[in-house]
Design an enzyme around this catalytic site. Structure first.
Site, PDB file in Angstrom:
ATOM      1  N   GLY A   1       0.788  -1.236   0.000  1.00  0.00           N
ATOM      2  CA  GLY A   1       0.000   0.000   0.000  1.00  0.00           C
ATOM      3  C   GLY A   1       0.820   1.287   0.000  1.00  0.00           C
ATOM      4  CB  ILE A   2       0.261   4.434   1.914  1.00  0.00           C
ATOM      5  CG1 ILE A   2      -1.127   4.770   1.356  1.00  0.00           C
ATOM      6  CG2 ILE A   2       1.050   5.707   2.217  1.00  0.00           C
ATOM      7  CD1 ILE A   2      -2.069   5.453   2.356  1.00  0.00           C
TER       8      ILE A   2
ATOM      9  CG  ASP B   1       3.482  -6.520  16.009  1.00  0.00           C
ATOM     10  OD1 ASP B   1       3.041  -5.350  16.017  1.00  0.00           O
ATOM     11  OD2 ASP B   1       2.834  -7.486  16.437  1.00  0.00           O
TER      12      ASP B   1
ATOM     13  CG  ASN C   1       2.505   3.524   6.000  1.00  0.00           C
ATOM     14  OD1 ASN C   1       1.641   4.213   5.449  1.00  0.00           O
ATOM     15  ND2 ASN C   1       2.629   2.220   5.772  1.00  0.00           N
TER      16      ASN C   1
ATOM     17  CE1 TYR D   1      -7.261   3.668  10.265  1.00  0.00           C
ATOM     18  CE2 TYR D   1      -8.777   5.464   9.793  1.00  0.00           C
ATOM     19  CZ  TYR D   1      -7.608   4.781   9.517  1.00  0.00           C
ATOM     20  OH  TYR D   1      -6.777   5.216   8.507  1.00  0.00           O
TER      21      TYR D   1
ATOM     22  CB  THR E   1      -4.136   0.579   0.179  1.00  0.00           C
ATOM     23  OG1 THR E   1      -5.042   0.787   1.281  1.00  0.00           O
ATOM     24  CG2 THR E   1      -3.500   1.892  -0.219  1.00  0.00           C
TER      25      THR E   1
HETATM   26  P1  NAP Z   1      -2.321  -1.356   4.143  1.00  0.00           P
HETATM   27  O1  NAP Z   1      -2.539  -1.498   2.686  1.00  0.00           O
HETATM   28  O2  NAP Z   1      -3.097  -2.269   5.061  1.00  0.00           O
HETATM   29  O3  NAP Z   1      -0.782  -1.461   4.481  1.00  0.00           O
HETATM   30  C1  NAP Z   1      -0.362  -1.281   5.807  1.00  0.00           C
HETATM   31  C2  NAP Z   1       0.804  -2.185   6.080  1.00  0.00           C
HETATM   32  O4  NAP Z   1       1.084  -2.149   7.496  1.00  0.00           O
HETATM   33  C3  NAP Z   1       0.500  -3.638   5.748  1.00  0.00           C
HETATM   34  O5  NAP Z   1       1.638  -4.265   5.228  1.00  0.00           O
HETATM   35  C4  NAP Z   1       0.114  -4.158   7.104  1.00  0.00           C
HETATM   36  O6  NAP Z   1       0.120  -5.554   7.239  1.00  0.00           O
HETATM   37  C5  NAP Z   1       1.157  -3.476   7.956  1.00  0.00           C
HETATM   38  N1  NAP Z   1       0.884  -3.599   9.365  1.00  0.00           N
HETATM   39  C6  NAP Z   1      -0.316  -3.717   9.979  1.00  0.00           C
HETATM   40  N2  NAP Z   1      -0.134  -3.859  11.296  1.00  0.00           N
HETATM   41  C7  NAP Z   1       1.201  -3.832  11.512  1.00  0.00           C
HETATM   42  C8  NAP Z   1       2.003  -3.956  12.672  1.00  0.00           C
HETATM   43  N3  NAP Z   1       1.476  -4.175  13.898  1.00  0.00           N
HETATM   44  N4  NAP Z   1       3.349  -3.842  12.541  1.00  0.00           N
HETATM   45  C9  NAP Z   1       3.888  -3.672  11.329  1.00  0.00           C
HETATM   46  N5  NAP Z   1       3.200  -3.577  10.203  1.00  0.00           N
HETATM   47  C10 NAP Z   1       1.860  -3.663  10.295  1.00  0.00           C
HETATM   48  O7  NAP Z   1      -2.650   0.138   4.613  1.00  0.00           O
HETATM   49  P2  NAP Z   1      -2.573   1.518   3.806  1.00  0.00           P
HETATM   50  O8  NAP Z   1      -3.905   1.776   3.249  1.00  0.00           O
HETATM   51  O9  NAP Z   1      -1.380   1.543   2.926  1.00  0.00           O
HETATM   52  O10 NAP Z   1      -2.403   2.529   5.023  1.00  0.00           O
HETATM   53  C11 NAP Z   1      -1.136   3.003   5.477  1.00  0.00           C
HETATM   54  C12 NAP Z   1      -1.367   4.068   6.531  1.00  0.00           C
HETATM   55  O11 NAP Z   1      -2.122   5.146   5.965  1.00  0.00           O
HETATM   56  C13 NAP Z   1      -2.173   3.557   7.733  1.00  0.00           C
HETATM   57  O12 NAP Z   1      -1.683   4.143   8.911  1.00  0.00           O
HETATM   58  C14 NAP Z   1      -3.565   4.067   7.437  1.00  0.00           C
HETATM   59  O13 NAP Z   1      -4.342   4.227   8.597  1.00  0.00           O
HETATM   60  C15 NAP Z   1      -3.262   5.388   6.763  1.00  0.00           C
HETATM   61  N6  NAP Z   1      -4.356   5.838   5.918  1.00  0.00           N
HETATM   62  C16 NAP Z   1      -4.764   5.101   4.855  1.00  0.00           C
HETATM   63  C17 NAP Z   1      -5.827   5.546   4.083  1.00  0.00           C
HETATM   64  C18 NAP Z   1      -6.326   4.790   2.898  1.00  0.00           C
HETATM   65  O14 NAP Z   1      -7.369   5.180   2.366  1.00  0.00           O
HETATM   66  N7  NAP Z   1      -5.669   3.741   2.439  1.00  0.00           N
HETATM   67  C19 NAP Z   1      -6.474   6.746   4.400  1.00  0.00           C
HETATM   68  C20 NAP Z   1      -6.041   7.475   5.495  1.00  0.00           C
HETATM   69  C21 NAP Z   1      -4.970   7.014   6.248  1.00  0.00           C
HETATM   70  P3  NAP Z   1      -1.334  -6.309   7.151  1.00  0.00           P
HETATM   71  O15 NAP Z   1      -1.765  -6.194   5.725  1.00  0.00           O
HETATM   72  O16 NAP Z   1      -1.080  -7.707   7.594  1.00  0.00           O
HETATM   73  O17 NAP Z   1      -2.276  -5.579   8.103  1.00  0.00           O
END
Ligand code: NAP
Length: 256
Positions: free
Chosen positions: A17-18, A63, A90, A156, A191
């Protein structure tokens, strides 16, 4: 192409993802990057693929809710690449999507452990390296839901509000030492997290995707690179006068 030349960064949740986009764009801009995640297969494969392109990159299992793993991984990045200038907090999870009175204590704690305590642990263990380096940039992924509310996912939204204020507090504590701390507030970015979150709505996936896209005045969701370029900016010296600030990248979601 050299906006981050000479810098060393670590990105939590960097396998997907991001986080993955931030890793790739920072490498292209000349940084050395540590990928921290607990998805070992994806993280190792990404590090291998990017190393083969000649980038300075490696993977650490981490983690973020486990302080000993956080310390070991961050120290490992600094040891491997000589220092740490940039910490991208992130990693995050979306967690339970139900009304507040139905959320269990366990569901609440799980989200805070990753989204809030994880940012605390990574900040705590990155700061000594940044002090040693004479400065640095901490970049915390909050959300539009760290700025405005929505009628879903209470744990969240609480966690992302906390990240916003943790960023401002740390910005003030460490400003004199040249360590900048800022938060990024993405709108919906397509993502795995959003794909999984939309499944919890019980709606038809295509209908849910279109309804989510329509929340943004631009008429669509963002892509990981939209956020990754914000990360590059905040990591670079181009943003040297910016600390305690909120970089909103949301297709206009919070403009109304
Ligand atoms: P994502 O696609 O789920 O990727 C997040 C990554 O973090 C995944 O590899 C995930 O593994 C990993 N992760 C989860 N828990 C973890 C832990 N305890 N220790 C280490 N790694 C861990 O998420 P994303 O959409 O890219 O989001 C990235 C950040 O942007 C997050 O903080 C999210 O809240 C924020 N954000 C995202 C959006 C959006 O629309 N996508 C909007 C606003 C803010 P798993 O897949 O196993 O969980």
């Amino acid at each position: 192409m050299a906006r981050l030349e000479g810098k060393v960064a670590a990105v939590t949740g960097g396998a997907l993802g991001i986080g993955r986009a931030a890793v790739e764009r920072m490498l292209e801009e000349g940084a050395a990057v540590g990928i921290l995640d607990f998805l070992d297969k994806e993280g190792e494969a990404l590090a291998k693929e990017l190393s083969a392109k000649g980038h300075r990159v490696a993977y650490w299992h981490c983690d973020v809710s486990d302080e000993s793993q956080v310390k070991a991984a961050i120290d490992g990045v600094a040891e491997r690449f000589g220092k740490l200038d940039v910490m991208v907090n992130n990693a995050g999870i979306s967690g339970a999507n139900k009304p507040t009175h139905e959320v269990t204590e366990e569901e609440w704690d799980k989200v805070q452990a990753v989204n809030v305590k994880g940012v605390f642990f990574c900040t705590k263990h990155a700061i000594p390296h940044m002090k040693k380096a004479g400065g640095g940039s901490l970049i915390n992924l909050s959300s539009i839901y760290g700025l405005v509310g929505a009628p879903d996912a209470p744990p969240y939204h609480a966690s992302k509000g906390a990240v916003r204020l943790m960023s401002k507090t740390d910005a003030m504590i460490y400003a004199k030492e040249g360590i900048r701390v800022n938060s990024i507030h993405p709108g919906f970015i397509w993502t795995p997290m959003v794909e999984n979150h939309l499944k919890t709505t019980g709606m038809d996936p295509e209908v849910a995707k279109a309804a989510t896209a329509a929340l943004h005045p631009v008429g669509h969701m963002g892509e990981p690179d939209d956020i990754a370029w914000g990360v590059v900016y905040l990591a670079s010296d181009e943003s040297k006068f910016i600390t305690g600030s909120e970089l909103v990248i949301d297709g206009g979601y919070t403009a109304h």
